[in-house]
Design a protein around this motif. Structure first.
Motif, PDB file in Angstrom:
ATOM      1  N   HIS A   1       0.949  -1.191  -0.130  1.00  0.00           N
ATOM      2  CA  HIS A   1      -0.010  -0.074   0.050  1.00  0.00           C
ATOM      3  C   HIS A   1       0.705   1.166  -0.026  1.00  0.00           C
ATOM      4  N   GLU A   2       0.947   1.711  -1.144  1.00  0.00           N
ATOM      5  CA  GLU A   2       2.151   2.970  -1.247  1.00  0.00           C
ATOM      6  C   GLU A   2       1.683   4.253  -0.470  1.00  0.00           C
ATOM      7  N   SER A   3       0.450   4.796  -0.689  1.00  0.00           N
ATOM      8  CA  SER A   3       0.005   5.906   0.027  1.00  0.00           C
ATOM      9  C   SER A   3       0.307   5.699   1.474  1.00  0.00           C
ATOM     10  N   SER A   4       0.135   4.664   2.206  1.00  0.00           N
ATOM     11  CA  SER A   4       0.265   4.652   3.575  1.00  0.00           C
ATOM     12  C   SER A   4       1.730   4.432   4.260  1.00  0.00           C
ATOM     13  N   GLN A   5       2.609   4.213   3.200  1.00  0.00           N
ATOM     14  CA  GLN A   5       4.076   4.164   3.691  1.00  0.00           C
ATOM     15  C   GLN A   5       4.587   5.836   3.883  1.00  0.00           C
ATOM     16  N   VAL A   6       4.079   6.721   3.243  1.00  0.00           N
ATOM     17  CA  VAL A   6       4.408   8.141   3.709  1.00  0.00           C
ATOM     18  C   VAL A   6       3.980   8.301   5.316  1.00  0.00           C
ATOM     19  N   VAL A   7       2.902   7.644   5.444  1.00  0.00           N
ATOM     20  CA  VAL A   7       2.218   7.911   7.184  1.00  0.00           C
ATOM     21  C   VAL A   7       3.269   6.945   8.084  1.00  0.00           C
ATOM     22  N   ALA A   8       3.606   5.521   7.493  1.00  0.00           N
ATOM     23  CA  ALA A   8       4.545   4.937   8.496  1.00  0.00           C
ATOM     24  C   ALA A   8       5.985   5.754   8.469  1.00  0.00           C
ATOM     25  N   ARG A   9       6.538   6.037   7.413  1.00  0.00           N
ATOM     26  CA  ARG A   9       7.733   6.728   7.594  1.00  0.00           C
ATOM     27  C   ARG A   9       7.780   7.788   8.407  1.00  0.00           C
ATOM     28  N   ALA A  10       6.810   8.841   8.437  1.00  0.00           N
ATOM     29  CA  ALA A  10       6.576   9.828   9.157  1.00  0.00           C
ATOM     30  C   ALA A  10       6.590   9.709  10.654  1.00  0.00           C
ATOM     31  N   HIS A  11       5.869   8.519  10.748  1.00  0.00           N
ATOM     32  CA  HIS A  11       5.587   8.256  12.523  1.00  0.00           C
ATOM     33  C   HIS A  11       6.934   7.545  13.028  1.00  0.00           C
ATOM     34  N   SER A  12       7.746   6.739  12.091  1.00  0.00           N
ATOM     35  CA  SER A  12       9.004   6.278  12.713  1.00  0.00           C
ATOM     36  C   SER A  12      10.013   7.455  12.797  1.00  0.00           C
ATOM     37  N   GLU A  13       9.991   8.280  11.907  1.00  0.00           N
ATOM     38  CA  GLU A  13      10.979   9.599  11.857  1.00  0.00           C
ATOM     39  C   GLU A  13      10.382  10.119  13.208  1.00  0.00           C
ATOM     40  N   ASP A  14       9.333  10.561  13.389  1.00  0.00           N
ATOM     41  CA  ASP A  14       8.857  11.466  14.658  1.00  0.00           C
ATOM     42  C   ASP A  14       9.391  10.729  15.850  1.00  0.00           C
ATOM     43  N   MET A  15       9.222   9.420  16.036  1.00  0.00           N
ATOM     44  CA  MET A  15       9.487   8.576  17.340  1.00  0.00           C
ATOM     45  C   MET A  15      11.187   8.799  17.379  1.00  0.00           C
ATOM     46  N   ALA A  16      11.950   8.625  16.310  1.00  0.00           N
ATOM     47  CA  ALA A  16      13.323   8.431  16.401  1.00  0.00           C
ATOM     48  C   ALA A  16      13.960   9.976  16.754  1.00  0.00           C
ATOM     49  N   THR A  17      13.310  11.038  16.062  1.00  0.00           N
ATOM     50  CA  THR A  17      13.497  12.257  16.360  1.00  0.00           C
ATOM     51  C   THR A  17      13.265  12.659  17.692  1.00  0.00           C
ATOM     52  N   ASN A  18      12.064  12.420  18.261  1.00  0.00           N
ATOM     53  CA  ASN A  18      11.600  12.786  19.537  1.00  0.00           C
ATOM     54  C   ASN A  18      11.897  11.804  20.707  1.00  0.00           C
ATOM     55  N   GLN A  19      12.538  10.662  20.298  1.00  0.00           N
ATOM     56  CA  GLN A  19      12.821   9.459  21.205  1.00  0.00           C
ATOM     57  C   GLN A  19      11.617   9.212  22.113  1.00  0.00           C
ATOM     58  N   TYR A  20      10.638   8.897  21.291  1.00  0.00           N
ATOM     59  CA  TYR A  20       9.459   8.044  22.282  1.00  0.00           C
ATOM     60  C   TYR A  20       8.937   6.868  21.411  1.00  0.00           C
ATOM     61  N   PHE A  21       8.117   6.101  22.189  1.00  0.00           N
ATOM     62  CA  PHE A  21       7.852   4.749  21.379  1.00  0.00           C
ATOM     63  C   PHE A  21       6.311   4.580  21.693  1.00  0.00           C
ATOM     64  N   SER A  22       5.387   5.032  20.818  1.00  0.00           N
ATOM     65  CA  SER A  22       4.022   4.919  21.042  1.00  0.00           C
ATOM     66  C   SER A  22       3.009   4.873  19.695  1.00  0.00           C
ATOM     67  N   HIS A  23       1.956   4.367  19.920  1.00  0.00           N
ATOM     68  CA  HIS A  23       1.066   4.387  18.612  1.00  0.00           C
ATOM     69  C   HIS A  23       0.466   5.873  18.704  1.00  0.00           C
ATOM     70  N   THR A  24       0.389   6.389  19.796  1.00  0.00           N
ATOM     71  CA  THR A  24      -0.307   7.992  19.618  1.00  0.00           C
ATOM     72  C   THR A  24       1.032   8.871  19.658  1.00  0.00           C
ATOM     73  N   ASN A  25       1.043   9.763  18.702  1.00  0.00           N
ATOM     74  CA  ASN A  25       2.243  10.590  18.756  1.00  0.00           C
ATOM     75  C   ASN A  25       2.048  11.696  19.690  1.00  0.00           C
ATOM     76  N   LEU A  26       3.078  12.637  19.586  1.00  0.00           N
ATOM     77  CA  LEU A  26       3.241  13.910  20.380  1.00  0.00           C
ATOM     78  C   LEU A  26       1.989  14.709  20.447  1.00  0.00           C
ATOM     79  N   LYS A  27       1.285  14.776  19.261  1.00  0.00           N
ATOM     80  CA  LYS A  27       0.056  15.543  19.164  1.00  0.00           C
ATOM     81  C   LYS A  27      -1.205  14.955  19.806  1.00  0.00           C
ATOM     82  N   GLY A  28      -0.934  13.809  20.287  1.00  0.00           N
ATOM     83  CA  GLY A  28      -2.302  13.019  20.596  1.00  0.00           C
ATOM     84  C   GLY A  28      -3.045  12.355  19.636  1.00  0.00           C
ATOM     85  N   GLU A  29      -2.436  12.147  18.181  1.00  0.00           N
ATOM     86  CA  GLU A  29      -3.031  11.432  17.170  1.00  0.00           C
ATOM     87  C   GLU A  29      -2.814  10.033  17.111  1.00  0.00           C
ATOM     88  N   SER A  30      -3.773   9.250  16.793  1.00  0.00           N
ATOM     89  CA  SER A  30      -3.896   7.905  16.776  1.00  0.00           C
ATOM     90  C   SER A  30      -3.057   7.640  15.655  1.00  0.00           C
TER      91      SER A  30
END
Length: 436
Positions: free
Chosen positions: A331-360
């Motif tokens: 599923h090509e379009s969802s990879q953009v979302v997957a990469r963005a979440h991995s980058e967010d976790m790596a940059t901000n050093q957290y590990f959760s399905h919910t990001n720092l903005k509270g988004e699921s």
């Protein structure tokens, strides 16, 4: 992975003819009485238990406490002993033995079998029933407990357990062309050879020679139904520490794999804990190649992102077909979302399905105008490779359910790195177009 090493108290065990009170027992080591140790002796299940630090110091052995699995590891010269507080399994210099009584916890200290421990390190143990006396005597020049040569490490390449593996590190690379080539964190490149029903195998190579292998345990690879019990009986005690450049990496402390050093190779055997610890894959890397690799995660390269993403995709479909479930499409379009979440976790050093903005995970898909009937998300981080990430995810029931969910039709993987440590986000989706 984290490791904690510290000194621990354990206990020793001796078969008793009749039960006695702890205060009536005296303790001698090499003919000298030690009242301090004697004061700490106690009896349980018709056995005498005594603090381990004292006896191991007498025996001249080093003792380590492994917090992750509550195990005790002791070593003196070429002799090592491993025991667990939760089970009766024990290893002496790589050979499996079974205790009749578990090591015990008492007053925040660990106590283990006396006769077993003492004889493992070459000492003689006697019980004087009349005088209620435990006597331990070191035997000069005596070989410790016979560890049975047939139980020691055998040549894995001729083992019946792995006779379905056709190529090993050191062999020449096959002449047939691979279906994929992936960069690795090692100096070699992974060649991937696809088979029927999403099965495949990987050969890491340089200059026409194989440096590493990975074979999933599939019907297409000719694998049988070997179990962890059979592997341990064949290969002995797994290693815990991978030592590189003087640093100890706690690679072996994971329930989904065991780690052995065999014939100049580091061999990792993967298990499915939900299928009675059945062997589900084997990886072997030349020790010389691993030793030259930097740190625990190897050398980071930008190309690793796509390689890791595609490998996890292949592993997911391999597992689904192994379980009789239809493979997923990309599923090509969802990879953009997957990469963005991995980058967010790596940059901000957290590990959760919910990001720092509270988004699921579902919010993030909708924010990218991705509509779905069903969706799921798996996360993994700081795994040595996508192979390790896959089998670690397979152990967790929630992640396993996502991976093997029959209603999902598509998937994507996004990877990012924090100082070379990978973060994996995998999306599972059923679009509305699949509704019946």
């Amino acid at each position: 992975m984290k490791a904690f090493i510290g000194t621990i108290f354990a206990a020793l065990l001796l078969v008793m003819a009749t039960p006695v009170q702890a205060e009536e027992i005296s303790y001698l080591f090499n003919g000298e009485e030690n009242s301090d140790i004697a004061e700490n002796l106690y009896i349980s299940e018709n056995r005498v238990f005594v603090p381990l630090r004292a006896i191991f110091e007498d025996l001249g052995a080093s003792v380590y406490w492994m917090k992750e699995d509550a195990s005790v590891y002791a070593q003196k010269g070429d002799t090592s002993v491993t025991m667990w507080t939760s089970k009766k399994d024990a290893y002496v210099s790589g050979s499996y033995l079974q205790l009749d009584v578990n090591p015990q916890m008492k007053d925040n200290h660990v106590y283990v079998p006396l006769r077993f421990v003492s004889e493992a390190f070459g000492a003689d143990v006697k019980w004087d029933a009349e005088n209620h006396q435990v006597s331990i005597t070191e035997k000069s020049g005596t070989t410790p407990i016979d560890t049975s040569a047939e139980q020691n490490l055998k040549d894995i390449q001729t083992s019946e357990l792995f006779d379905w593996v056709p190529a090993w590190p050191g062999d020449a690379l096959p002449s047939h062309q691979p279906d994929h080539s992936f960069k690795s964190s090692y100096p070699f490149t992974w060649n991937v050879y696809m088979q029927e029903h999403s099965s495949f195998y990987q050969l890491g190579h340089r200059n026409g020679q194989i440096d590493a292998i990975f074979y999933p345990s599939t019907v297409e690879n000719g694998a049988g139904n070997a179990t962890r019990e059979q592997v341990l009986a064949q290969l002995g005690e797994p290693k815990r520490w991978m030592v590189k450049s003087g640093l100890h990496y706690n690679y072996g402390a994971d329930p989904t794999w065991d780690f052995f050093e065999v014939k100049g190779m580091y061999v990792t055997v993967f298990y499915d804990v939900h299928e009675a610890n059945k062997v589900v894959g084997i990886q072997a890397v030349k020790k010389s190649v691993e030793d030259q690799s930097t740190g625990f995660y190897g050398v980071f390269k930008p190309e690793l992102r796509e390689s890791y993403e595609q490998q996890l995709f292949l592993l997911t479909n391999m597992e689904r077909e192994r379980q009789g479930i239809k493979p997923l499409t990309w599923h090509e379009s969802s990879q953009v979302v997957a990469r963005a979440h991995s980058e967010d976790m790596a940059t901000n050093q957290y590990f959760s399905h919910t990001n720092l903005k509270g988004e699921s995970p579902f919010d993030r898909l909708r924010n990218h105008d991705i509509l779905f009937q069903n969706a799921g998300e798996n996360l993994a981080r700081r795994q040595m490779s996508p192979i390790h990430a896959h089998f670690n995810l397979l152990e967790s029931k929630g992640h396993r359910d996502n991976m093997l969910q029959g209603n999902f039709r598509e998937t994507s993987v996004g990877v990012a790195f924090e100082d070379g440590k990978p973060y994996f986000t995998q999306k599972f989706i059923t679009n509305y177009s699949f509704m019946k």
